[in-house]
Design a protein around this motif. Sequence first.
Motif: not given
Length: 323
Positions: A10, A12, A62, A85, A99, A102-103, A105-106, A116, A121, A129
């Motif tokens: 996750i 960047q 997300g 997060v 995934t 997180y997509k 959110m992204d 991010l 975790t 969350i």
Amino acid sequence: MDEFSFINSIKQQTYKQSSVVKGIGDDAAVFRNTSQDIVTAVDTFVEEVHFSRATMDPFHIGYRSLAANISDLAAMGATPAFYLVSIVIPKHWADEELTKLYKGMDNLATIHNMDLIGGDTVSGKELSISITVIGFVSKGNARYRSSAKPGDILFVTGTLGDSQAGFHILNNPGKFKEKEYYYNKHRMPEPRVAFALELGSLSRVALNDISDGIANEANEISEASKVSITIYEDKLPTSTSYKQFPVKLQREWKLFGGEDFELVGTVAKAEWEAMKLVAERTNTPLKEVGYVDFSKSDEHKVFGVNQKNKKKLLEKKGYTHLE
Ligand SMILES: Nc1ncnc2c1ncn2[C@@H]1O[C@H](COP(=O)(O)OP(=O)(O)OP(=O)(O)O)[C@@H](O)[C@H]1O
Ligand SMILES: Cc1ncc(C[n+]2csc(CCOP(=O)(O)O)c2C)c(N)n1
Ligand SMILES: [Mg+2]
Ligand SMILES: [Mg+2]
Ligand SMILES: [Mg+2]
């Protein structure tokens, strides 16, 4: 996937914000202070309280979790920059589902140029969350709930009640008009960032975002500003096809429903025209829905004027977690 591969997946590769010194990969993130004020907030989202797998895909979970947080930055007049997060992951969640979360959110982070830069975790019983957001505002220019003054116009952006209407349709499948529209309003709300930022040109605005319902948020402005507020219930903006829902629910959702993530606030009459121009420029529906009372009473309350022109106390009722 183990914890560390997950974090790597996750992370960047590059950062959009030039102030990042260290993002994901050390004990904490570092960003270099600018000449601006730093604005930060955290909100938590728990399975079966804020979302259910029956009505939200991981992508939506997300997306909406970050949207709710960005909405708080908008309500402060801040430019979104970073998010962290903290996630509790149940064992049965598949890698692909994570995934997608997180997509979600992204996707929204990209729209708002956010990076991010950290998080945490852990595994646990149900998905939870917590998102911390960080934004910037020029020095001394954050917008507060405490800025309302007697004689101000009470305004609201967008339409109210749509999110709860969407939630209702998702839970009660049947014949409804514009289902997709309401689904989207519930699952992928659009925080009013552009509008809030352009309000920077106005001298004084009280601002709050609508997470728990306008009755609740107006009460927060009333308490913080030590003023009373009157809302015309009939003036509250709703979508055209909102009329399809039972009258009682229409009232309940638009006043007390929440999760619309619109902005409610007050502005001096003298700056109302300027605010309307900002709304036009940023393509934001904007409506006058009431006023800040001139009353000299020490009691600071919110009143609703109903269809029969009766003025009644509008209690601080909305979505509350602890009774
Ligand atoms: N557990 C807590 N510890 C410390 N401060 C808290 C806690 N819960 C809330 N606050 C603070 O209380 C204030 C009001 O928080 P609240 O969560 O009601 O606002 P919000 O995030 O705008 O609303 P919502 O959570 O409904 O979206 C904020 O300043 C928030 O930081
Ligand atoms: C499964 C499920 N049950 C109920 C709701 C409704 N709901 C939950 S939290 C909230 C207010 C904002 O919360 P917070 O104050 O924590 O920001 C509302 C209206 C939902 N979305 N999903
Ligand atoms: Mg909160
Ligand atoms: Mg808020
Ligand atoms: Mg709340």
